[in-house]
Design a protein around this motif. Structure first.
Motif, PDB file in Angstrom:
ATOM      1  N   THR A  19       0.848  -1.201   0.000  1.00 31.49           N
ATOM      2  CA  THR A  19       0.000   0.000   0.000  1.00 31.49           C
ATOM      3  C   THR A  19       0.882   1.248   0.000  1.00 31.49           C
ATOM      4  N   ALA A  20       1.857   1.268   0.901  1.00 31.87           N
ATOM      5  CA  ALA A  20       2.717   2.453   1.022  1.00 31.87           C
ATOM      6  C   ALA A  20       3.431   2.755  -0.292  1.00 31.87           C
ATOM      7  N   LYS A  21       3.903   1.701  -0.949  1.00 30.76           N
ATOM      8  CA  LYS A  21       4.606   1.848  -2.232  1.00 30.76           C
ATOM      9  C   LYS A  21       3.690   2.487  -3.275  1.00 30.76           C
ATOM     10  N   ARG A  22       2.473   1.976  -3.374  1.00 29.78           N
ATOM     11  CA  ARG A  22       1.507   2.483  -4.357  1.00 29.78           C
ATOM     12  C   ARG A  22       1.108   3.929  -4.063  1.00 29.78           C
ATOM     13  N   VAL A  23       0.901   4.214  -2.782  1.00 33.72           N
ATOM     14  CA  VAL A  23       0.509   5.572  -2.387  1.00 33.72           C
ATOM     15  C   VAL A  23       1.641   6.541  -2.735  1.00 33.72           C
ATOM     16  N   ALA A  24       2.870   6.138  -2.443  1.00 32.21           N
ATOM     17  CA  ALA A  24       4.020   7.006  -2.731  1.00 32.21           C
ATOM     18  C   ALA A  24       4.106   7.284  -4.228  1.00 32.21           C
ATOM     19  N   THR A  25       3.928   6.254  -5.045  1.00 33.13           N
ATOM     20  CA  THR A  25       3.982   6.444  -6.503  1.00 33.13           C
ATOM     21  C   THR A  25       2.875   7.396  -6.948  1.00 33.13           C
ATOM     22  N   ALA A  26       1.664   7.188  -6.440  1.00 35.87           N
ATOM     23  CA  ALA A  26       0.520   8.016  -6.858  1.00 35.87           C
ATOM     24  C   ALA A  26       0.731   9.484  -6.490  1.00 35.87           C
ATOM     25  N   LEU A  27       1.364   9.726  -5.352  1.00 34.36           N
ATOM     26  CA  LEU A  27       1.537  11.119  -4.901  1.00 34.36           C
ATOM     27  C   LEU A  27       2.875  11.719  -5.348  1.00 34.36           C
ATOM     28  N   GLY A  28       3.732  10.893  -5.943  1.00 31.06           N
ATOM     29  CA  GLY A  28       5.081  11.358  -6.301  1.00 31.06           C
ATOM     30  C   GLY A  28       5.940  11.528  -5.055  1.00 31.06           C
ATOM     31  N   TYR A  29       5.689  10.711  -4.044  1.00 33.58           N
ATOM     32  CA  TYR A  29       6.426  10.779  -2.785  1.00 33.58           C
ATOM     33  C   TYR A  29       7.502   9.682  -2.721  1.00 33.58           C
ATOM     34  N   VAL A  30       8.345   9.776  -1.680  1.00 34.77           N
ATOM     35  CA  VAL A  30       9.386   8.769  -1.472  1.00 34.77           C
ATOM     36  C   VAL A  30       8.846   7.713  -0.506  1.00 34.77           C
ATOM     37  N   TYR A  31       9.031   6.440  -0.850  1.00 31.05           N
ATOM     38  CA  TYR A  31       8.594   5.364   0.038  1.00 31.05           C
ATOM     39  C   TYR A  31       9.777   4.866   0.858  1.00 31.05           C
ATOM     40  N   ILE A  32       9.609   4.811   2.163  1.00 34.38           N
ATOM     41  CA  ILE A  32      10.675   4.264   3.021  1.00 34.38           C
ATOM     42  C   ILE A  32      10.149   3.039   3.765  1.00 34.38           C
ATOM     43  N   ASP A  33      10.808   1.902   3.488  1.00 36.12           N
ATOM     44  CA  ASP A  33      10.412   0.612   4.052  1.00 36.12           C
ATOM     45  C   ASP A  33      11.275   0.375   5.299  1.00 36.12           C
ATOM     46  N   SER A  34      10.765   0.769   6.466  1.00 37.44           N
ATOM     47  CA  SER A  34      11.608   0.651   7.668  1.00 37.44           C
ATOM     48  C   SER A  34      11.863  -0.812   8.010  1.00 37.44           C
ATOM     49  N   GLY A  35      10.904  -1.698   7.690  1.00 37.36           N
ATOM     50  CA  GLY A  35      11.089  -3.124   7.970  1.00 37.36           C
ATOM     51  C   GLY A  35      12.277  -3.687   7.194  1.00 37.36           C
ATOM     52  N   ALA A  36      12.492  -3.169   5.978  1.00 34.39           N
ATOM     53  CA  ALA A  36      13.616  -3.641   5.162  1.00 34.39           C
ATOM     54  C   ALA A  36      14.940  -3.361   5.873  1.00 34.39           C
ATOM     55  N   MET A  37      14.979  -2.274   6.646  1.00 33.20           N
ATOM     56  CA  MET A  37      16.217  -1.928   7.350  1.00 33.20           C
ATOM     57  C   MET A  37      16.486  -2.930   8.483  1.00 33.20           C
ATOM     58  N   TYR A  38      15.433  -3.285   9.228  1.00 35.69           N
ATOM     59  CA  TYR A  38      15.599  -4.292  10.286  1.00 35.69           C
ATOM     60  C   TYR A  38      15.963  -5.646   9.666  1.00 35.69           C
ATOM     61  N   ARG A  39      15.371  -5.926   8.509  1.00 35.83           N
ATOM     62  CA  ARG A  39      15.678  -7.180   7.835  1.00 35.83           C
ATOM     63  C   ARG A  39      17.142  -7.194   7.347  1.00 35.83           C
ATOM     64  N   ALA A  40      17.627  -6.049   6.847  1.00 33.41           N
ATOM     65  CA  ALA A  40      19.003  -5.980   6.342  1.00 33.41           C
ATOM     66  C   ALA A  40      20.012  -6.169   7.485  1.00 33.41           C
ATOM     67  N   VAL A  41      19.726  -5.571   8.633  1.00 36.44           N
ATOM     68  CA  VAL A  41      20.617  -5.750   9.796  1.00 36.44           C
ATOM     69  C   VAL A  41      20.649  -7.240  10.167  1.00 36.44           C
ATOM     70  N   THR A  42      19.470  -7.864  10.157  1.00 36.54           N
ATOM     71  CA  THR A  42      19.374  -9.288  10.519  1.00 36.54           C
ATOM     72  C   THR A  42      20.159 -10.148   9.530  1.00 36.54           C
ATOM     73  N   LEU A  43      20.028  -9.840   8.238  1.00 32.27           N
ATOM     74  CA  LEU A  43      20.757 -10.598   7.214  1.00 32.27           C
ATOM     75  C   LEU A  43      22.264 -10.493   7.456  1.00 32.27           C
ATOM     76  N   TYR A  44      22.734  -9.284   7.739  1.00 30.19           N
ATOM     77  CA  TYR A  44      24.165  -9.079   7.987  1.00 30.19           C
ATOM     78  C   TYR A  44      24.629  -9.989   9.124  1.00 30.19           C
ATOM     79  N   LEU A  45      23.866  -9.990  10.220  1.00 27.98           N
ATOM     80  CA  LEU A  45      24.248 -10.766  11.408  1.00 27.98           C
ATOM     81  C   LEU A  45      24.233 -12.270  11.118  1.00 27.98           C
ATOM     82  N   LEU A  46      23.213 -12.724  10.386  1.00 32.53           N
ATOM     83  CA  LEU A  46      23.125 -14.157  10.066  1.00 32.53           C
ATOM     84  C   LEU A  46      24.291 -14.579   9.176  1.00 32.53           C
TER      85      LEU A  46
END
Ligand code: CDP
Length: 227
Positions: A19-46
């Motif tokens: 939803t956030a991605k679609r809304v950002a595209t429709a409004l010409g806004y930037v989408y920030i996926d904060s969960g992706a950041m927690y996931r990236a930290v986890t991937l690094y550690l694993l």
């Protein structure tokens, strides 16, 4: 035209990110996926074989982790980079999903990521989704949403999403992971998942994807065009 910041929080697999991605595209806004950041930290550690339940060990690695989002010009979608390497697919695996909520309980991890998230939102025109966006990261967001959906529906949706990227898991495995993450995310002491007092709740159980996106866009546009 006035630019606003939009916060979207909620349980796992309610359709926040799509939803956030679609809304950002429709409004010409930037989408920030904060969960992706927690996931990236986890991937690094694993990948470094760090015990993700050991706070002291996790914290020792934080200074070695850099996360960026870069636009994929072919798909026009922002992808997650960990220390310069594209990890967009790797962070969506079950290996990461099964550990990310432990890593995100740690205060030091949250402080580092929240600082980045706030920095990225300074210029306004941002749609950010997560668990603590309306309550902690952007308490002054212009509009806040809180998404929920029935657990059976969420599990089905996540199964289809994983299958699309070639990952086969049973419905039961997915449901157990979502329930476990919901439990950890709502009960942790550091910025637990909560509905912000002024957040607009959207139960997506019986909504089509287009309906839930439109609901957010309509409410956001009402604010953007307000005098
Ligand atoms: O997409 P999905 O709903 O499965 O999860 P996500 O948004 O990618 O977030 C993955 C995990 O990161 C969550 O279950 C939380 O444990 C953590 N997270 C968090 O603690 N705070 C945020 N702002 C975003 C995610």
């Amino acid at each position: 035209m006035k630019k606003i910041n939009i916060a979207i929080d909620g349980f796992s697999a309610c359709g926040k990110s799509t939803t956030a991605k679609r809304v950002a595209t429709a409004l010409g806004y930037v989408y920030i996926d904060s969960g992706a950041m927690y996931r990236a930290v986890t991937l690094y550690l694993l990948d470094k074989e760090v015990d993700v339940l050991n706070q002291k060990k996790v914290v020792e690695h934080l200074d070695d982790i850099e996360i960026d989002f870069n636009l994929n010009k072919n798909s026009n979608v922002c992808e997650t980079y960990l220390n310069g390497v594209n990890v967009e697919d790797k962070i969506r695996t079950f290996r990461v999903a099964s550990k990310v909520s432990y890593v995100s309980t740690f205060k030091e991890v949250r402080e580092k990521l929240v600082a980045w998230q706030r920095q990225m939102s300074l210029k306004k025109g941002v749609v950010m989704d997560g668990r603590d966006i309306g309550t902690v990261v952007l308490p002054h967001a212009d509009i806040k949403f809180f998404m929920t959906a029935d657990i059976e529906v969420r599990s089905e949706r996540r199964k289809i999403e994983l299958e699309r990227s070639g990952k086969k898991l049973s419905l039961e495995e997915i449901k157990t992971n979502l329930q476990e993450r919901d439990r950890i995310d709502t009960t942790r002491s550091e910025s637990p998942l909560r509905k912000a007092a002024e957040a607009i709740e959207i139960d997506t159980t019986h909504l089509t994807f287009d309906q839930q996106v439109q609901k957010v866009i309509d409410l956001a546009e009402g604010l953007i065009h307000e005098d």
